[in-house]
Design a protein around this motif. Structure first.
Motif, PDB file in Angstrom:
ATOM      1  N   GLU A 280     124.889 -43.118  80.104  1.00  0.00           N
ATOM      2  CA  GLU A 280     124.553 -41.698  80.017  1.00  0.00           C
ATOM      3  C   GLU A 280     125.810 -40.840  79.885  1.00  0.00           C
ATOM      4  O   GLU A 280     125.834 -39.866  79.131  1.00  0.00           O
ATOM      5  CB  GLU A 280     123.753 -41.284  81.257  1.00  0.00           C
ATOM      6  CG  GLU A 280     123.240 -39.859  81.194  1.00  0.00           C
ATOM      7  CD  GLU A 280     122.377 -39.484  82.378  1.00  0.00           C
ATOM      8  OE1 GLU A 280     122.196 -38.272  82.616  1.00  0.00           O
ATOM      9  OE2 GLU A 280     121.888 -40.387  83.079  1.00  0.00           O
ATOM     10  N   THR A 284     126.668 -38.423  76.720  1.00  0.00           N
ATOM     11  CA  THR A 284     126.991 -37.015  76.930  1.00  0.00           C
ATOM     12  C   THR A 284     128.351 -36.679  76.332  1.00  0.00           C
ATOM     13  O   THR A 284     128.533 -35.621  75.715  1.00  0.00           O
ATOM     14  CB  THR A 284     126.965 -36.685  78.433  1.00  0.00           C
ATOM     15  OG1 THR A 284     125.675 -37.002  78.968  1.00  0.00           O
ATOM     16  CG2 THR A 284     127.261 -35.215  78.677  1.00  0.00           C
ATOM     17  N   LEU A 307     123.868 -29.201  75.946  1.00  0.00           N
ATOM     18  CA  LEU A 307     125.047 -29.933  76.407  1.00  0.00           C
ATOM     19  C   LEU A 307     125.359 -29.600  77.859  1.00  0.00           C
ATOM     20  O   LEU A 307     125.617 -30.482  78.681  1.00  0.00           O
ATOM     21  CB  LEU A 307     126.233 -29.581  75.522  1.00  0.00           C
ATOM     22  CG  LEU A 307     127.555 -30.269  75.836  1.00  0.00           C
ATOM     23  CD1 LEU A 307     127.423 -31.771  75.705  1.00  0.00           C
ATOM     24  CD2 LEU A 307     128.652 -29.758  74.916  1.00  0.00           C
ATOM     25  N   ALA A 310     122.841 -31.256  80.169  1.00  0.00           N
ATOM     26  CA  ALA A 310     123.124 -32.680  80.361  1.00  0.00           C
ATOM     27  C   ALA A 310     124.325 -32.884  81.282  1.00  0.00           C
ATOM     28  O   ALA A 310     124.335 -33.791  82.127  1.00  0.00           O
ATOM     29  CB  ALA A 310     123.379 -33.344  79.007  1.00  0.00           C
TER      30      ALA A 310
END
Length: 399
Positions: A280, A284, A307, A310
């Protein structure tokens, strides 16, 4: 840009950087003097116009300049200390400021001689920022501002602030807002610390009483502050969530290091969870790189909201995992002391600090709930939520 032109541009930037280094050797030059020279040479933001710290070059070539100065041991401008100025005030001033405002503010902003803060959120207008109550009333060539702002990072260190205030209560809330540059040394500005769960007071509440702002410090047209503020907020979300990181950089770095160095902490279940978090984090990071590439060819769009969303979720999950991985050691908190830091340092602290401080990531720069709405409506094109107050004058809204 054609490949040959790109290479020529890189060589010219390297030459300019070496000229600055030769004229102002880092080992014998005061940091501020060096940074001023770098700005004047157009090597601060290479994509900014000439005379404003740039050369009108492609934004992607900034890395070439930065690498030259880093390799020579040149000082930087401590970007974490002046992040609000760099990431929010500067692009807004460049886009909406007058030439006089650009010349006055951009150079000391970039060199770090003047710290900036952001006077947007209010006690009753956080997620609903357009509902703000702080008033600005015109008095000749000045505006008199009264109100309260909250969650203001760096207000205790700031020389200037970007401020939005209500200038017309007779129109719907988004239309009656104007954007200003506020002098934080005005006698009507009072800054009070807000102690956080970390024990520190990085945030502040700010009270504005009869603060006088010259009309020359207005950004954009009267009543057009919401549009100007949107430019600031879009840049803010990219600045928070879009920092350039190496692979396995950011919050995941501390966890991965502990995993490698402390084999006694490992279990199969924790191993599977760490792998998921690592993937993850990499997704990202690559997403942030894509947004920065989009930014290189234009202003940031609503994708920056996704963004930042996240980023907040990842930081909270990773910091929670780190505390769990370390067990009793992860529950220790080194120094719960009331201090007013100049900048946030996630990586020079213990796991307990990272866990506590990451809770704020889903609030600062726009709450995660609001960012989900932005992504749904402006990125995915889903129907907007019903808004019954859209065409109601601000003065008639229920309080």
């Amino acid at each position: 840009m054609p490949q040959e032109e790109s290479r020529a541009g890189e060589e010219e930037l390297r030459r300019r950087a070496r000229d600055v280094l030769a004229a102002y050797p880092p080992e014998g030059t005061e940091d501020v003097e060096f940074l001023r020279a770098r700005f004047d040479a157009g090597l601060a933001w290479v994509h900014f116009p000439e005379g404003l710290g740039g050369l009108g070059a492609p934004r992607s070539l900034q890395a070439v300049v930065d690498a030259e100065f880093t390799a020579a041991g040149a000082p930087d401008n401590d970007p974490r200390r002046i992040g609000i100025g760099l990431g929010m005030a500067a692009p807004t001033i460049l886009r909406y400021g007058t030439p006089e405002q650009q010349r006055r503010f951009l150079r000391p902003l970039w060199t770090g001689e003047e710290v900036w803060c952001q006077l947007f959120s209010e006690p009753g207008a956080g997620s609903d920022l357009a509902g703000l109550r702080t008033r600005a009333v015109r008095d000749g060539e000045t505006w008199v501002v009264d109100g309260q702002k909250v969650w203001t990072s760096s207000a205790h260190n700031a020389r200037w602030a970007i401020l939005i205030a209500r200038t017309d209560a007779e129109v719907p809330k988004h239309q009656g807002i104007t954007y200003f540059v506020c002098d934080m040394t005005d006698p009507g500005v009072e800054v009070r610390p807000l102690r956080q769960i970390t024990g520190e007071a990085e945030f502040n509440e700010v009270f504005l009483t009869g603060v006088r702002i010259p009309d020359a410090h207005r950004l954009g047209a009267v009543g057009d502050g919401w549009r100007v503020a949107q430019a600031t907020l879009m840049n803010e979300r990219v600045a928070i969530g879009g920092t350039a990181l190496p692979r396995e950089g950011g919050m995941i770095a501390s966890v991965a290091a502990a995993w490698r160095e402390r084999p006694e902490l490992r279990t199969p279940e924790l191993h599977d969870r760490l792998l998921g978090l690592w993937v993850e984090a990499e997704v990202t990071r690559l997403g942030a790189e894509r947004v920065r590439q989009q930014l290189a060819v234009g202003a940031p769009g609503p994708e920056g909201s996704g963004l930042k969303l996240a980023f907040a979720r990842l930081n909270q999950r990773v910091s929670g995992f780190e505390v769990e991985l370390l067990g009793e050691e992860g529950l220790r908190y080194g120094d719960w002391t009331m201090v007013r830091p100049e900048k946030v340092d996630f990586y020079g602290r213990d796991a307990g600090y990272r866990y506590l401080r990451a809770k704020g990531n889903s609030i600062e720069g726009g709450t995660s709930e609001i960012l989900r709405n932005i992504v749904a409506e402006r990125v995915l094109g889903l129907p907007a939520e019903p808004r019954t107050d859209k065409d109601v004058a601000w003065k008639d809204l229920p309080r």
